[in-house]
Motif scaffolding. Structure first.
Motif, PDB file in Angstrom:
ATOM      1  N   ASP A  19       0.866  -1.167   0.000  1.00  0.00           N
ATOM      2  CA  ASP A  19       0.000   0.000   0.000  1.00  0.00           C
ATOM      3  C   ASP A  19       0.905   1.220   0.000  1.00  0.00           C
ATOM      4  O   ASP A  19       1.492   1.552   1.032  1.00  0.00           O
ATOM      5  N   PRO A  20       1.060   1.882  -1.138  1.00  0.00           N
ATOM      6  CA  PRO A  20       1.985   3.010  -1.225  1.00  0.00           C
ATOM      7  C   PRO A  20       1.692   4.116  -0.209  1.00  0.00           C
ATOM      8  O   PRO A  20       2.620   4.732   0.317  1.00  0.00           O
ATOM      9  N   ALA A  21       0.426   4.362   0.102  1.00  0.00           N
ATOM     10  CA  ALA A  21       0.091   5.411   1.062  1.00  0.00           C
ATOM     11  C   ALA A  21       0.580   5.037   2.464  1.00  0.00           C
ATOM     12  O   ALA A  21       1.135   5.884   3.179  1.00  0.00           O
ATOM     13  N   LEU A  22       0.395   3.786   2.861  1.00  0.00           N
ATOM     14  CA  LEU A  22       0.868   3.358   4.181  1.00  0.00           C
ATOM     15  C   LEU A  22       2.388   3.321   4.237  1.00  0.00           C
ATOM     16  O   LEU A  22       2.991   3.677   5.253  1.00  0.00           O
ATOM     17  N   THR A  23       3.012   2.907   3.151  1.00  0.00           N
ATOM     18  CA  THR A  23       4.471   2.890   3.100  1.00  0.00           C
ATOM     19  C   THR A  23       5.019   4.307   3.224  1.00  0.00           C
ATOM     20  O   THR A  23       5.965   4.556   3.972  1.00  0.00           O
ATOM     21  N   ARG A  24       4.409   5.249   2.525  1.00  0.00           N
ATOM     22  CA  ARG A  24       4.839   6.647   2.601  1.00  0.00           C
ATOM     23  C   ARG A  24       4.646   7.187   4.021  1.00  0.00           C
ATOM     24  O   ARG A  24       5.525   7.861   4.566  1.00  0.00           O
ATOM     25  N   LEU A  25       3.521   6.878   4.640  1.00  0.00           N
ATOM     26  CA  LEU A  25       3.258   7.318   6.008  1.00  0.00           C
ATOM     27  C   LEU A  25       4.307   6.746   6.960  1.00  0.00           C
ATOM     28  O   LEU A  25       4.847   7.467   7.807  1.00  0.00           O
ATOM     29  N   ALA A  26       4.631   5.476   6.822  1.00  0.00           N
ATOM     30  CA  ALA A  26       5.640   4.852   7.679  1.00  0.00           C
ATOM     31  C   ALA A  26       6.999   5.513   7.486  1.00  0.00           C
ATOM     32  O   ALA A  26       7.713   5.781   8.465  1.00  0.00           O
ATOM     33  N   GLU A  27       7.360   5.794   6.249  1.00  0.00           N
ATOM     34  CA  GLU A  27       8.637   6.449   5.979  1.00  0.00           C
ATOM     35  C   GLU A  27       8.667   7.859   6.566  1.00  0.00           C
ATOM     36  O   GLU A  27       9.679   8.290   7.115  1.00  0.00           O
ATOM     37  N   GLN A  28       7.543   8.575   6.473  1.00  0.00           N
ATOM     38  CA  GLN A  28       7.472   9.922   7.038  1.00  0.00           C
ATOM     39  C   GLN A  28       7.566   9.886   8.568  1.00  0.00           C
ATOM     40  O   GLN A  28       8.214  10.740   9.170  1.00  0.00           O
ATOM     41  N   LEU A  29       6.924   8.914   9.181  1.00  0.00           N
ATOM     42  CA  LEU A  29       7.006   8.780  10.639  1.00  0.00           C
ATOM     43  C   LEU A  29       8.441   8.473  11.063  1.00  0.00           C
ATOM     44  O   LEU A  29       8.950   9.040  12.040  1.00  0.00           O
ATOM     45  N   ARG A  30       9.094   7.600  10.331  1.00  0.00           N
ATOM     46  CA  ARG A  30      10.494   7.267  10.623  1.00  0.00           C
ATOM     47  C   ARG A  30      11.369   8.518  10.500  1.00  0.00           C
ATOM     48  O   ARG A  30      12.218   8.789  11.355  1.00  0.00           O
ATOM     49  N   ALA A  31      11.158   9.295   9.437  1.00  0.00           N
ATOM     50  CA  ALA A  31      11.931  10.521   9.231  1.00  0.00           C
ATOM     51  C   ALA A  31      11.647  11.540  10.337  1.00  0.00           C
ATOM     52  O   ALA A  31      12.563  12.236  10.803  1.00  0.00           O
ATOM     53  N   ALA A  32      10.397  11.635  10.770  1.00  0.00           N
ATOM     54  CA  ALA A  32      10.044  12.568  11.841  1.00  0.00           C
ATOM     55  C   ALA A  32      10.751  12.194  13.144  1.00  0.00           C
ATOM     56  O   ALA A  32      11.238  13.068  13.869  1.00  0.00           O
ATOM     57  N   HIS A  33      10.835  10.908  13.440  1.00  0.00           N
ATOM     58  CA  HIS A  33      11.553  10.468  14.633  1.00  0.00           C
ATOM     59  C   HIS A  33      13.025  10.844  14.542  1.00  0.00           C
ATOM     60  O   HIS A  33      13.645  11.234  15.541  1.00  0.00           O
ATOM     61  N   LYS A  34      13.602  10.744  13.355  1.00  0.00           N
ATOM     62  CA  LYS A  34      15.007  11.127  13.183  1.00  0.00           C
ATOM     63  C   LYS A  34      15.202  12.630  13.372  1.00  0.00           C
ATOM     64  O   LYS A  34      16.231  13.063  13.885  1.00  0.00           O
ATOM     65  N   LEU A  35      14.224  13.432  12.959  1.00  0.00           N
ATOM     66  CA  LEU A  35      14.311  14.876  13.158  1.00  0.00           C
ATOM     67  C   LEU A  35      14.254  15.250  14.637  1.00  0.00           C
ATOM     68  O   LEU A  35      14.915  16.181  15.089  1.00  0.00           O
ATOM     69  N   VAL A  36      13.464  14.517  15.381  1.00  0.00           N
ATOM     70  CA  VAL A  36      13.239  14.802  16.793  1.00  0.00           C
ATOM     71  C   VAL A  36      14.396  14.292  17.661  1.00  0.00           C
ATOM     72  O   VAL A  36      14.702  14.876  18.704  1.00  0.00           O
TER      73      VAL A  36
END
Length: 83
Positions: A19-36
């Motif tokens: 599911d490309p939308a869920l994959t994108r969401l997971a990648e964005q969440l991972r990136a957000a954790h790295k920013l924080v």
């Protein structure tokens, strides 16, 4: 299934669906954790709690979770303490 049979199987490589939308969401969440991650402890803890709430929401309503994550990231990038 016995333990030897479990070891003989191929290792898990992720979900069998794509599911490309869920994959994108997971990648964005991972990136957000790295920013924080590099932020001061108290700030980081508060923001991680918000990210975990978004992650939990994604289990029930991924579209709303994506909107909330977009809002979180916009606020984060605009906050003076995030710079």
């Amino acid at each position: 299934m016995t333990e030897p049979e479990a070891r003989d199987r191929d290792p898990w490589t992720g979900p069998e669906w794509d599911d490309p939308a869920l994959t994108r969401l997971a990648e964005q969440l991972r990136a957000a954790h790295k920013l924080v991650a590099p932020l001061p402890r108290e700030t980081r803890r508060r923001l991680i709690r918000q990210l975990l709430a978004i992650t939990d929401l994604a289990k029930r309503d991924p579209v709303l979770a994506a909107r909330r994550l977009d809002s979180f990231l916009a606020d984060f990038r605009g906050a003076p303490e995030a710079r």
